[in-house]
Design a protein around this motif. Structure first.
Motif, PDB file in Angstrom:
ATOM      1  N   GLN A 273      65.049  38.019 -81.064  1.00 21.07           N
ATOM      2  CA  GLN A 273      64.892  39.432 -81.428  1.00 21.07           C
ATOM      3  C   GLN A 273      63.644  39.655 -82.269  1.00 21.07           C
ATOM      4  N   ILE A 274      63.380  38.744 -83.194  1.00 22.78           N
ATOM      5  CA  ILE A 274      62.190  38.855 -84.033  1.00 22.78           C
ATOM      6  C   ILE A 274      60.939  38.743 -83.161  1.00 22.78           C
TER       7      ILE A 274
ATOM      8  N   ASP B 201      68.810  36.077 -92.496  1.00 27.67           N
ATOM      9  CA  ASP B 201      69.145  37.090 -93.492  1.00 27.67           C
ATOM     10  C   ASP B 201      68.270  36.877 -94.722  1.00 27.67           C
ATOM     11  N   SER B 202      67.593  37.946 -95.166  1.00 26.98           N
ATOM     12  CA  SER B 202      66.768  37.812 -96.369  1.00 26.98           C
ATOM     13  C   SER B 202      67.537  38.232 -97.625  1.00 26.98           C
ATOM     14  N   ASN B 203      68.773  38.693 -97.441  1.00 23.12           N
ATOM     15  CA  ASN B 203      69.626  39.051 -98.577  1.00 23.12           C
ATOM     16  C   ASN B 203      70.220  37.763 -99.165  1.00 23.12           C
ATOM     17  N   LEU B 204      69.726  37.371-100.332  1.00 25.76           N
ATOM     18  CA  LEU B 204      70.137  36.087-100.908  1.00 25.76           C
ATOM     19  C   LEU B 204      71.353  36.223-101.818  1.00 25.76           C
TER      20      LEU B 204
ATOM     21  N   TYR C  47      58.641  38.066 -92.236  1.00 28.70           N
ATOM     22  CA  TYR C  47      59.507  38.332 -93.395  1.00 28.70           C
ATOM     23  C   TYR C  47      59.797  39.828 -93.511  1.00 28.70           C
ATOM     24  N   ASP C  48      58.753  40.629 -93.336  1.00 27.80           N
ATOM     25  CA  ASP C  48      58.891  42.086 -93.409  1.00 27.80           C
ATOM     26  C   ASP C  48      59.934  42.575 -92.409  1.00 27.80           C
ATOM     27  N   PHE C  49      59.906  42.005 -91.193  1.00 27.58           N
ATOM     28  CA  PHE C  49      60.840  42.426 -90.154  1.00 27.58           C
ATOM     29  C   PHE C  49      62.292  42.108 -90.530  1.00 27.58           C
ATOM     30  N   ILE C  50      62.527  40.904 -91.019  1.00 22.43           N
ATOM     31  CA  ILE C  50      63.897  40.516 -91.395  1.00 22.43           C
ATOM     32  C   ILE C  50      64.413  41.430 -92.494  1.00 22.43           C
ATOM     33  N   GLN C  51      63.536  41.702 -93.463  1.00 26.90           N
ATOM     34  CA  GLN C  51      63.951  42.497 -94.607  1.00 26.90           C
ATOM     35  C   GLN C  51      64.175  43.962 -94.234  1.00 26.90           C
ATOM     36  N   LYS C  52      63.277  44.485 -93.392  1.00 25.47           N
ATOM     37  CA  LYS C  52      63.316  45.892 -93.051  1.00 25.47           C
ATOM     38  C   LYS C  52      64.492  46.231 -92.136  1.00 25.47           C
TER      39      LYS C  52
END
Ligand SMILES: [Zn+2]
Ligand SMILES: [Zn+2]
Length: 136
Positions: free
Chosen positions: A39-40, A82-85, A25-30
Motif C-alpha cells: 500500500q505504501i 504503525d508510527s503510533n508508539l 514516514y510521512d505517509f505512515i503517519q498521515k
C-alpha cells in the motif's frame, strides 16, 4: 507535520533523512491506517517514479530497527506498519478490513504479569464487525 520536522525526527533517531525515507514516514503517519508495504509503495510511486518496492521494504526495516515504527501482524500473511508508539491494541473489521487503534492502560496490564518480566513488544489484536458495517 512539516517535512523539516520529520527530517529532524529521523536524524534524532539515527536515520539519515533522505527524501524517500521522509515520504515513507510521512505517509505512515498521515494515513494512520496501518498500511502494508504494498500500500505504501502503490501510493507513493506515482509521486516518486524512482521508488522501488525494495527501497520501501528496506526503509521500513530500518524504521523498525530504530524503533520508530511498530509492526502489526493481525493478518497472518501481511505485515502492517504503525508510527503510533503509544501502548495500544488493534481492532480489525473482518468485513471492510479497517483497522482501528484500541487504547489500553499499560498499568492495568502490568499488574497481570510478573513484575520481573520486561516487556519489549506488545501485540493485542481484536477482530469483529465495525460500527459502520453493522448498520448496513
Ligand atoms: Zn467494517
Ligand atoms: Zn495503531
Amino acid at each position: 507535520v512539516r517535512t523539516s520536522d520529520i527530517s529532524n525526527y529521523l536524524r534524532d533517531n539515527g536515520i539519515k533523512p533522505s527524501l524517500q525515507r521522509i515520504m515513507v514516514y510521512d505517509f505512515i503517519q498521515k494515513t494512520m491506517n496501518h498500511p502494508t508495504v504494498d500500500q505504501i509503495f502503490e501510493s507513493l510511486s506515482s509521486n516518486i517514479p524512482t521508488l522501488s518496492k525494495t527501497t520501501v521494504y528496506n526503509t521500513l526495516h530500518l524504521f523498525y530497527s530504530k524503533k520508530i515504527v511498530h509492526t502489526i501482524n493481525i493478518d497472518e500473511n501481511q505485515t502492517r506498519f504503525d508510527s503510533n508508539l503509544k501502548f495500544h491494541g488493534h481492532f480489525k473489521c473482518t468485513n471492510c478490513g479497517k483497522i482501528e487503534d484500541v487504547l489500553l492502560e499499560p498499568e492495568e496490564i502490568k499488574t497481570q504479569i510478573n513484575e520481573d518480566n520486561e516487556i519489549t513488544e506488545s501485540h493485542f489484536y481484536l477482530k469483529g464487525i465495525c460500527k459502520n458495517c453493522k448498520i448496513k
